[in-house]
Design an enzyme around this catalytic site. Structure first.
Site, PDB file in Angstrom:
ATOM      1  N   LYS A   1       1.439 -16.582  -7.654  1.00  0.00           N
ATOM      2  CA  LYS A   1       0.235 -15.758  -7.488  1.00  0.00           C
ATOM      3  C   LYS A   1      -1.027 -16.511  -7.887  1.00  0.00           C
ATOM      4  CE  LYS A   1       1.920 -11.977  -5.759  1.00  0.00           C
ATOM      5  NZ  LYS A   1       1.618 -11.622  -4.354  1.00  0.00           N
TER       6      LYS A   1
ATOM      7  N   ALA B   1      -0.959   2.080 -10.072  1.00  0.00           N
ATOM      8  CA  ALA B   1      -0.289   3.378 -10.166  1.00  0.00           C
ATOM      9  C   ALA B   1      -0.189   4.017  -8.792  1.00  0.00           C
ATOM     10  CB  ALA B   1      -1.069   4.311 -11.106  1.00  0.00           C
ATOM     11  N   GLY B   2       0.911   4.678  -8.540  1.00  0.00           N
ATOM     12  CA  GLY B   2       1.046   5.446  -7.313  1.00  0.00           C
ATOM     13  C   GLY B   2       1.754   4.738  -6.187  1.00  0.00           C
TER      14      GLY B   2
ATOM     15  N   ASN C   1       0.499  -9.409   2.100  1.00  0.00           N
ATOM     16  CA  ASN C   1       0.793  -8.486   1.013  1.00  0.00           C
ATOM     17  C   ASN C   1       2.246  -8.542   0.566  1.00  0.00           C
ATOM     18  OD1 ASN C   1       0.359  -6.136  -0.721  1.00  0.00           O
ATOM     19  ND2 ASN C   1       1.585  -5.034   0.786  1.00  0.00           N
TER      20      ASN C   1
ATOM     21  N   ILE D   1       2.090  -0.892  -1.712  1.00  0.00           N
ATOM     22  CA  ILE D   1       0.716  -0.547  -1.351  1.00  0.00           C
ATOM     23  C   ILE D   1       0.451  -0.732   0.137  1.00  0.00           C
ATOM     24  CG2 ILE D   1      -0.096  -1.189  -3.658  1.00  0.00           C
ATOM     25  CD1 ILE D   1      -1.267  -3.729  -2.434  1.00  0.00           C
TER      26      ILE D   1
ATOM     27  N   TYR E   1       6.849 -16.116 -10.463  1.00  0.00           N
ATOM     28  CA  TYR E   1       5.931 -15.177  -9.811  1.00  0.00           C
ATOM     29  C   TYR E   1       4.483 -15.477 -10.200  1.00  0.00           C
ATOM     30  CZ  TYR E   1       3.749 -10.637  -8.728  1.00  0.00           C
ATOM     31  OH  TYR E   1       2.929  -9.636  -8.264  1.00  0.00           O
TER      32      TYR E   1
ATOM     33  N   ASP F   1      12.091 -11.412   8.399  1.00  0.00           N
ATOM     34  CA  ASP F   1      12.229 -11.971   7.060  1.00  0.00           C
ATOM     35  C   ASP F   1      11.228 -13.110   6.946  1.00  0.00           C
ATOM     36  OD1 ASP F   1      12.882 -13.118   4.668  1.00  0.00           O
ATOM     37  OD2 ASP F   1      14.989 -13.477   5.145  1.00  0.00           O
TER      38      ASP F   1
END
Length: 397
Positions: free
Chosen positions: A277, A307-308, A208, A136, A273, A181
């Protein structure tokens, strides 16, 4: 409707960039003219102004925001741009903004610093640093570049970073790319140092970077799990720690962390994960509480399946799996980012339906998420994805 207008002067564009960007505006303006001033495109207003020499009426797309009884119009090329000279000479102009028409009078040029409190945060904050080349990230970059921000992009792939940067430069944004990194202490320090040298400081930090291999917990080494937590939780904390002193010194700044619903929904194969988060949500809340009164705020975007874009979408494409109605379009994430900064929102859940309420219900009923996953076939789908990824991993890794 009569209203005064003040044009806020943006930072000057370097000469060589100006020579490149100005021709591009002539290329893209005909396209933007089709949407400028429309109800659903608040980023672009349509300004009608009279030529101070020719007397002709011109239409120019501009970036404008109503605040405090004024319209603030951004001067991307300074007060010597054609439309600005015309408005200042004539003393008035007409502006179409979100489908409504306004008569603008008594135009004045002021420095952004003098009116910072009147401007939306996305406009007055000048430089944004992103940990983001893939997924994203490019969509978030486009959203903030569209708001007039300079960008610092970082990731491990130089070619991918440059591709994103080239796309934003076409639209007039100043972009610095830094290959790094984020698991490396020195690399994080060099990244923020480069941003400070290029733009004088970081006003917005978007954390992000992240990801998860989606493998069974017992099959991964503790070192692999540690790396997941470092990337998804420790790296954002460390980057926030690096930019915070400069933000506090300037008395302004915003840190946006990208989290996920994984910890609340109980997705299988995401132990480390999900822990990271969820930890990022807690970090964002406390950081906001501690520093908001000093001008530095924090927001967290809590994402469902997107999506996408992103690793999940790429895997589904490789497996030729159909798009799910439970996936939110990637454009909603970009809109949520702008809203978090401009409206200073603490938390925004991005997923179809009443995401925030669903998250609250799952907190109250911890078993609801796993039950829903099983009933809707999520567990089966994730098992298929895990098996697919395992089949794509070379032996011995």
């Amino acid at each position: 409707m009569n209203t005064s207008t003040t044009a806020s002067k943006s930072s000057d564009i370097p000469g060589f960039v100006d020579r490149i960007v100005r021709p591009l505006t002539h290329l893209f303006n005909p396209l933007i003219l089709r949407i400028a001033g429309g109800r659903w495109f608040p980023m672009f207003s349509l300004l009608h102004h009279r030529g101070h020499k020719s007397g002709r009426i011109y239409a120019t797309p501009v970036t404008g925001f109503p605040r405090g009884g004024f319209f603030w119009l951004g001067l991307a090329f300074g007060q010597n741009s054609g439309w600005a000279r015309n408005v200042l000479a004539a003393g008035d102009a007409y502006l179409r903004y979100r489908g409504s028409d306004y008569h603008l009078v008594e135009a004045t040029v002021v420095a952004t610093a003098e009116v910072a409190d009147e401007l939306p945060r996305v406009v007055r904050l000048g430089a944004a640093a992103f940990s983001m080349p893939r997924g994203i990230g490019p969509h978030l970059a486009s959203a903030l570049a569209g708001g007039g921000m300079n960008l610092v992009l970082t990731g491990r792939s130089g070619s991918e970073l440059e591709a994103v940067a080239a796309d934003q430069r076409k639209h007039g944004a100043r972009v610095l790319t830094v290959v790094a990194d984020l698991l490396d202490d020195d690399a994080r320090t060099l990244l923020i140092g480069a941003a400070q040298r290029e733009f004088g400081g970081v006003d917005v930090l978007v954390n992000n970077a992240g990801g998860d291999p989606l493998r069974q917990f017992e099959e991964m080494s503790i070192e692999e799990n540690e790396s997941i937590i470092k990337l998804n939780l420790f790296a954002p904390i460390a980057l926030s720690h690096l930019v915070l002193p400069g933000m506090l010194e300037r008395g302004r700044g915003h840190i946006v962390n990208i989290s996920a619903m994984a910890g609340r929904v109980g997705f299988p194969y995401t132990e480390a994960y999900a822990a990271a988060k969820d930890g990022l949500i807690g970090f964002s809340r406390v950081l906001r509480t501690d520093y908001r009164a000093r001008g530095v705020s924090s927001s967290v975007l809590i994402l469902g399946a997107i999506a996408g874009a992103g690793q999940g979408q790429r895997t589904m494409d490789q497996m030729r799996m159909p798009k799910s109605s439970f996936m939110a379009p990637v454009g909603l994430v970009a809109k949520a980012l702008l809203k978090a900064i401009d409206k200073d929102k603490a938390e925004i859940v991005v997923q179809p339906g009443p995401g925030r309420m669903l998250r609250a219900v799952m907190d109250f009923y911890p078993g609801l998420g796993p039950w829903m996953n099983n009933q809707m076939g999520v567990n089966r789908t994730l098992r298929e994805i895990q098996d697919f990824r395992k089949s794509q991993t070379p032996a011995g890794r």
